[in-house]
Design an enzyme around this catalytic site. Structure first.
Site, PDB file in Angstrom:
ATOM      1  CD  GLU A 175       1.353   3.449   8.232  1.00 39.79           C
ATOM      2  OE1 GLU A 175       0.150   3.744   8.226  1.00 39.79           O
ATOM      3  OE2 GLU A 175       1.783   2.341   7.865  1.00 39.79           O
ATOM      4  CD  GLN A 181      -1.120  -0.174   3.730  1.00 41.63           C
ATOM      5  OE1 GLN A 181      -1.357   0.771   4.470  1.00 41.63           O
ATOM      6  NE2 GLN A 181      -1.652  -1.394   3.918  1.00 41.63           N
ATOM      7  CG  HIS A 212      -0.493   5.768   3.836  1.00 38.79           C
ATOM      8  ND1 HIS A 212      -1.619   4.972   3.834  1.00 38.79           N
ATOM      9  CD2 HIS A 212       0.396   5.156   4.669  1.00 38.79           C
ATOM     10  CE1 HIS A 212      -1.420   3.936   4.637  1.00 38.79           C
ATOM     11  NE2 HIS A 212      -0.210   4.020   5.141  1.00 38.79           N
ATOM     12  NE  ARG A 271      -6.600  -2.149   1.529  1.00 45.22           N
ATOM     13  CZ  ARG A 271      -7.443  -1.216   1.927  1.00 45.22           C
ATOM     14  NH1 ARG A 271      -8.049  -0.448   1.036  1.00 45.22           N
ATOM     15  NH2 ARG A 271      -7.699  -1.044   3.211  1.00 45.22           N
ATOM     16  CG  HIS A 276       4.167   0.986   3.593  1.00 47.09           C
ATOM     17  ND1 HIS A 276       3.679   2.157   3.032  1.00 47.09           N
ATOM     18  CD2 HIS A 276       3.282   0.670   4.589  1.00 47.09           C
ATOM     19  CE1 HIS A 276       2.568   2.525   3.652  1.00 47.09           C
ATOM     20  NE2 HIS A 276       2.306   1.631   4.596  1.00 47.09           N
TER      21      HIS A 276
END
Length: 399
Positions: free
Chosen positions: A133, A96, A98, A281, A262
């Site tokens: 994250e 995926q 972001h 994804r 990642h």
């Protein structure tokens, strides 16, 4: 200080034992993938201030300045800007990426204008926020993170000696780096599964063979083969060899910014992120994959995975430094005879005990013991001291 009652998310890739062991509960036999601590509307933690349990999100909404502090509200609005999790992976999560804040806002607006419901499985953007994250390992933890140098990926693919991969090898060796990565990644993700089925099967068979030879890239081939076992026929197995394979030791961490492809492959860790649910994804998933949008968001540049180790902080803790303004992760390793720790941060906090027993002391003389797996929310401006013996992770807004 509020003890938290938290939700466990039962995603299929989750471990059946790791989170129950942390919490001291009996396994149910079903996957328990993520323990959510925070005020995300999807699964807010519950607190009890004398009138029964309430969602933390509602408590904050009733008095955002009192709960979060003026500075946090001014910077991030009237909601807790981070989400804290325990993540327990027994099989690979989706490959995926972001979006950044601009991409998230534009994508959300476009899907709203198109009338796609927020809970629709085809929906890509569920809010307007970016989602940086940080994953900190509690056990050995495997992952894929960021593009390798194209020449290195070419060597990994060439060593498989599969005819169907030779065009990818040539592309990786012949083009400028960003163009090479874009062309190969696009070709892998847009290929018809039936058309590449034999190539994927041959590649996985070869990767399994090379994994047993204990060469310099054996771990990467082993990860490719393991992912293919869980997602047979998925071209993401080939895409995985374009990315760095990383094994974190306990206490080491990865920071994932916007655009970095990642996947987490296995292990137990704490995860801290901006309070968002925007995920695009690439593979290892039966869920919706929006390839054109994905290719618009991915940053096609090689990067070092950048394993983070904690650095000493002024309050005696260890801090994981990242560029994300929404959150900061600290770790307190406490000895029984040590001087009580007094965290200097007075914004909103969530603290999680991952080993031993700790005690939080409030400024009004109250004490709240935390055993392994227990967590607590501390509102802004509330001074605390920490004693005990064990390990405590603390999520705050970045100072």
């Amino acid at each position: 200080m509020d003890r938290l009652a938290n939700t466990v998310r039962p995603y299929a890739w989750g471990s059946t034992t790791a989170i129950p062991e942390l919490l001291g509960t009996e396994p149910t036999g079903q996957p328990q993938a993520e323990l959510w601590m925070g005020a995300h509307p999807g699964a807010p933690s519950l607190v009890d201030r004398g009138a029964g349990r309430q969602p933390l999100s509602e408590v904050i909404a009733a008095d955002p300045h009192g709960e979060l502090g003026d500075a946090a509200v001014a910077a991030f609005g009237p909601r807790l800007p981070f989400l804290f999790k325990v993540l327990a992976a027994a099989s690979p999560l989706s490959l995926q990426v972001h979006p950044d804040s601009v991409q998230a806002a534009a994508g959300y607006a476009a899907e709203e204008a198109a009338g796609v419901p927020v809970d629709d499985p085809r929906r890509t953007y569920r809010d307007t926020s970016h989602k940086p994250e940080l994953l900190c390992a509690l056990t050995d933890f495997e992952g894929l993170c960021g593009f390798r140098q194209p020449e290195e990926s070419a060597d990994l693919l060439a060593a498989l000696d599969v005819d169907g991969l030779k065009p990818y090898v040539d592309l990786l060796r012949a083009h400028p780096r960003d163009a090479a990565l874009r062309e190969v990644f696009t070709a892998v993700l847009t290929a018809e599964r039936d058309a590449v089925a034999d190539t994927v099967t041959e590649a996985v068979t070869a990767a399994s063979r090379l994994a047993e030879q204990d060469g310099p890239h054996a771990a990467a081939y082993r990860a490719c083969a393991a992912a293919a076992h869980h997602y047979p026929g998925d071209p993401g197995s080939i895409a995985a060899l374009l990315l760095h394979h990383v094994t974190l030791q306990p206490g080491e961490a990865l920071y994932l910014g916007a655009g970095v492809p990642h996947a987490y492959l296995g292990g137990l860790g704490v995860e801290l992120m901006a309070n968002s649910d925007n995920v695009l994804r690439c593979g290892f998933t039966p869920k919706h994959v929006d390839v054109p949008e994905l290719l618009r968001v991915v940053a096609f540049e090689p990067r070092d995975p950048g394993v983070l180790r904690p650095e000493p902080d002024a309050d005696g803790s260890e801090v994981y430094l990242t560029p994300a303004p929404e959150f900061q992760l600290s770790r307190h390793v406490l000895a029984p005879a040590a001087v009580p720790v007094e965290p200097g941060h007075h914004g909103p906090q969530i603290l999680l005990c991952t080993a031993g027993h700790t005690v939080l002391h409030g400024g009004d003389g109250t004490e709240l013991p935390l055993a392994r797996g227990e967590s607590v929310y501390v509102r802004a401006g509330e001074a605390i001291r920490i004693t005990g013996e064990g390990t405590l992770f603390r999520a705050t807004v970045a100072a």
